[in-house]
Design a protein around this motif. Structure first.
Motif, PDB file in Angstrom:
ATOM      1  N   ALA A 126      45.050  32.708  51.261  1.00  0.00           N
ATOM      2  CA  ALA A 126      45.752  31.434  51.095  1.00  0.00           C
ATOM      3  C   ALA A 126      46.761  31.524  49.960  1.00  0.00           C
ATOM      4  O   ALA A 126      47.910  31.072  50.090  1.00  0.00           O
ATOM      5  CB  ALA A 126      44.745  30.321  50.825  1.00  0.00           C
ATOM      6  N   HIS A 127      46.366  32.140  48.868  1.00  0.00           N
ATOM      7  CA  HIS A 127      47.286  32.302  47.740  1.00  0.00           C
ATOM      8  C   HIS A 127      48.493  33.140  48.147  1.00  0.00           C
ATOM      9  O   HIS A 127      49.634  32.846  47.745  1.00  0.00           O
ATOM     10  CB  HIS A 127      46.551  32.956  46.568  1.00  0.00           C
ATOM     11  CG  HIS A 127      47.403  33.149  45.351  1.00  0.00           C
ATOM     12  ND1 HIS A 127      47.692  32.135  44.467  1.00  0.00           N
ATOM     13  CD2 HIS A 127      48.063  34.240  44.900  1.00  0.00           C
ATOM     14  CE1 HIS A 127      48.465  32.597  43.511  1.00  0.00           C
ATOM     15  NE2 HIS A 127      48.710  33.873  43.750  1.00  0.00           N
ATOM     16  N   ARG A 128      48.265  34.154  48.958  1.00  0.00           N
ATOM     17  CA  ARG A 128      49.371  35.021  49.381  1.00  0.00           C
ATOM     18  C   ARG A 128      50.386  34.272  50.226  1.00  0.00           C
ATOM     19  O   ARG A 128      51.598  34.394  50.006  1.00  0.00           O
ATOM     20  CB  ARG A 128      48.820  36.213  50.178  1.00  0.00           C
ATOM     21  CG  ARG A 128      49.916  37.177  50.665  1.00  0.00           C
ATOM     22  CD  ARG A 128      49.367  38.259  51.574  1.00  0.00           C
ATOM     23  NE  ARG A 128      48.942  37.764  52.879  1.00  0.00           N
ATOM     24  CZ  ARG A 128      49.774  37.521  53.893  1.00  0.00           C
ATOM     25  NH1 ARG A 128      51.089  37.682  53.759  1.00  0.00           N
ATOM     26  NH2 ARG A 128      49.303  37.084  55.061  1.00  0.00           N
ATOM     27  N   VAL A 129      49.932  33.483  51.184  1.00  0.00           N
ATOM     28  CA  VAL A 129      50.864  32.893  52.154  1.00  0.00           C
ATOM     29  C   VAL A 129      51.485  31.580  51.672  1.00  0.00           C
ATOM     30  O   VAL A 129      52.534  31.170  52.183  1.00  0.00           O
ATOM     31  CB  VAL A 129      50.188  32.677  53.524  1.00  0.00           C
ATOM     32  CG1 VAL A 129      49.661  33.992  54.068  1.00  0.00           C
ATOM     33  CG2 VAL A 129      49.109  31.615  53.466  1.00  0.00           C
ATOM     34  N   LEU A 130      50.872  30.912  50.712  1.00  0.00           N
ATOM     35  CA  LEU A 130      51.426  29.644  50.247  1.00  0.00           C
ATOM     36  C   LEU A 130      52.717  29.854  49.466  1.00  0.00           C
ATOM     37  O   LEU A 130      52.852  30.803  48.683  1.00  0.00           O
ATOM     38  CB  LEU A 130      50.423  28.917  49.360  1.00  0.00           C
ATOM     39  CG  LEU A 130      49.280  28.182  50.063  1.00  0.00           C
ATOM     40  CD1 LEU A 130      48.272  27.684  49.026  1.00  0.00           C
ATOM     41  CD2 LEU A 130      49.811  27.015  50.895  1.00  0.00           C
TER      42      LEU A 130
END
Length: 275
Positions: A126-130
């Protein structure tokens, strides 16, 4: 590891028929949080563990593009059958391995799904794609729903419901522990974002036929586990509970509408501008 429990075609079909999605009022709390972090218009929302897509469709009018993802081919098949909005698409993939570019997502949701993921891996993904200032929204509701019906004692109705839930408790996945809310609370505490919000109890009331309430409970993993182990016991339990509820309500049809109060909890978190 992620847990895969909702992949049968019949179960997927029951998801579309009976599973509920957050109300417009509850979703508005998510959108309000997002709009405090960054200004619209918003490009992309992704609903992870989308199941048959009811929650995914709630995002369509707020984003240029919406993607629902699920690991189950059967769930994606049902979602595609009901994909009415042209800006909504679906992808079969693992929650922890999203086919999305870094920093591309405005809003990443998981509605009644996060507890089945490999949670640390998913939070890293989630951190990567946000996008910077993009938001993560993890929502879930509990099985201890409450019923009400005009001129009927709610305490008596809900005592029967509690007996239903208690009968299913031994079949609850050990992975979830005593209550899945603890998994979400732990996730909230682990997310190292300064802008985040935790809400432990939001009652969401809706009217539905008693048969739909029964179908909703039957779609839970604990009932499905009982159904696999002892189909006769599972069906008998459900039929007995339904008959007892109808008796207290003094009605002869399971299509009689009742008010179902559903207790939601959620966490919201915004990825910082600089990480």
């Amino acid at each position: 590891m992620a847990h895969r429990l909702f992949e049968g075609k019949e179960h997927a079909a029951s998801y579309w028929r009976y599973r509920i999605s957050p109300s417009d009022q509850l979703m508005q709390q998510v959108f309000d949080f997002l709009e405090k972090q960054s200004a619209p218009p918003f490009e992309l929302a992704v609903d992870v563990g989308c199941g048959s897509g009811q929650g995914t469709l709630l995002l369509a009018k707020h984003f240029a593009s919406v993607v629902g993802t699920d690991v189950s081919p059967a769930q994606i098949e049902v979602a595609l059958q009901h994909a009415a909005q042209p800006n909504v698409t679906y992808k079969q993939c693992m929650a922890e391995e999203l086919p999305l570019a870094d920093g591309s997502v405005d809003l990443l949701t998981a509605m009644s799904a996060f507890h089945w993921f490999d949670r640390p891996r998913f939070l890293r993904e989630a951190h990567r794609v946000l996008k910077p200032r993009g938001c993560l929204a993890l929502l879930n509701y509990t099985i201890d729903m409450e019923l009400s019906y005009p001129d009927c004692c709610s305490d008596t109705l809900n005592q029967i419901c509690k007996e239903f839930y208690a009968a299913l408790q031994p079949y609850r996945s050990p992975h979830l522990g005593q209550s899945s809310i603890n998994l979400y609370r732990e996730a909230f505490e682990s997310i190292n974002y300064p802008d985040k919000q935790w809400q432990e109890c939001v009652w969401d009331r809706r009217t539905m036929p008693l048969s739909s309430f029964m179908g909703l409970v039957e779609s839970f993993s604990s009932y499905q586990a009982l159904l696999r182990e002892d189909p006769q016991k599972a069906v008998g339990l459900s039929q007995d509970i339904c008959k007892r509820l109808m008796s207290v309500m003094d009605v002869t049809s399971a299509e009689t509408e009742v008010v179902v109060a559903v207790k939601y909890f959620y966490l919201l978190a915004s990825k910082p501008q600089e990480t």
